[in-house]
Design an enzyme around this catalytic site. Sequence first.
Site, PDB file in Angstrom:
ATOM      1  N   GLY A  14      13.230 -15.772 105.687  1.00 29.54           N
ATOM      2  CA  GLY A  14      14.100 -16.950 105.665  1.00 29.54           C
ATOM      3  C   GLY A  14      13.522 -18.173 106.343  1.00 29.54           C
ATOM      4  O   GLY A  14      14.274 -19.029 106.810  1.00 29.54           O
ATOM      5  N   ASN A  16      11.907 -20.813 105.045  1.00 31.55           N
ATOM      6  CA  ASN A  16      12.283 -22.044 104.343  1.00 31.55           C
ATOM      7  C   ASN A  16      13.777 -22.307 104.458  1.00 31.55           C
ATOM      8  O   ASN A  16      14.202 -23.468 104.548  1.00 31.55           O
ATOM      9  CB  ASN A  16      11.843 -21.983 102.880  1.00 31.55           C
ATOM     10  N   ARG A  68      18.939  -5.539  85.991  1.00 28.58           N
ATOM     11  CA  ARG A  68      18.734  -6.897  86.483  1.00 28.58           C
ATOM     12  C   ARG A  68      19.794  -7.843  85.949  1.00 28.58           C
ATOM     13  O   ARG A  68      20.294  -8.712  86.677  1.00 28.58           O
ATOM     14  CB  ARG A  68      17.345  -7.386  86.065  1.00 28.58           C
ATOM     15  N   MET A  93      12.365 -12.710  95.964  1.00 31.58           N
ATOM     16  CA  MET A  93      11.290 -11.936  95.352  1.00 31.58           C
ATOM     17  C   MET A  93      11.683 -11.249  94.048  1.00 31.58           C
ATOM     18  O   MET A  93      10.913 -10.457  93.516  1.00 31.58           O
ATOM     19  CB  MET A  93      10.780 -10.879  96.351  1.00 31.58           C
ATOM     20  N   ARG A  94      12.840 -11.548  93.523  1.00 31.65           N
ATOM     21  CA  ARG A  94      13.245 -10.981  92.239  1.00 31.65           C
ATOM     22  C   ARG A  94      13.036 -12.000  91.118  1.00 31.65           C
ATOM     23  O   ARG A  94      13.292 -13.192  91.305  1.00 31.65           O
ATOM     24  CB  ARG A  94      14.722 -10.562  92.268  1.00 31.65           C
ATOM     25  N   HIS A 112       6.515 -22.738  95.502  1.00 29.83           N
ATOM     26  CA  HIS A 112       5.447 -21.778  95.216  1.00 29.83           C
ATOM     27  C   HIS A 112       4.191 -22.190  95.979  1.00 29.83           C
ATOM     28  O   HIS A 112       3.851 -23.382  96.016  1.00 29.83           O
ATOM     29  CB  HIS A 112       5.172 -21.759  93.703  1.00 29.83           C
TER      30      HIS A 112
END
Length: 206
Positions: A14, A16, A68, A93-94, A112
């Site tokens: 966490g 960011n 998903r 991360m998904r 990114h």
Amino acid sequence: MSSTSIAVMASGRGTNLKVILDAVKAGDCPVDVSLVIADKGDAEALNIARIAGVEHVVHVNPKDYSGREQFDAECADLLDKHGCQWIVLAGYMRILSSAFVRRFRGRIINIHPSILPAFAGAKAVEDALLYGVKVSGCTVHLVDEVLDGGAILAQAIVPVFDDDTRDTLHARIQIEEHKIYPATLKRMVEEGFSIEGRRVIWAGKQ
């Protein structure tokens, strides 16, 4: 739905998220973080959000859903329930399902650790080092169905040194991430933008 209301989706430390919340508290980023969703129950992002007083902090466990799409649908319903205009991915991360991306098209933001379109994917920092680039950096971009392929909102550049490791380069990139992520959110809600082809055109003056 407020144009300044955002949700943050996170998976890990966490960092960011904390930078965004600190910028909000300091008055430097005029957004309202109304919801934080984490897909991991031990994500430090959950503690950071609770300590900061975020109103809605939720762990949604992927193991409770058959796939998903079902998991993403639950997250999407939470986002709509709490009136979130923007969805900000912070170490999430998904990979989002196509249905989720379509539902919130143009409203999902990611950061990114490379200068896109170079070095998309989960090993961007390692890939940049292996390729031998002399500069790297980070990119804030909209999310679409292509991995790390959405329109670019902002970028920052850092040098790559001969003795860099993955960790030293990533640390230098993160310094820039922590500057441009809240700055880009501020610009989004204060100026707005349009998209021409792949180009993001900011509404405010340069």
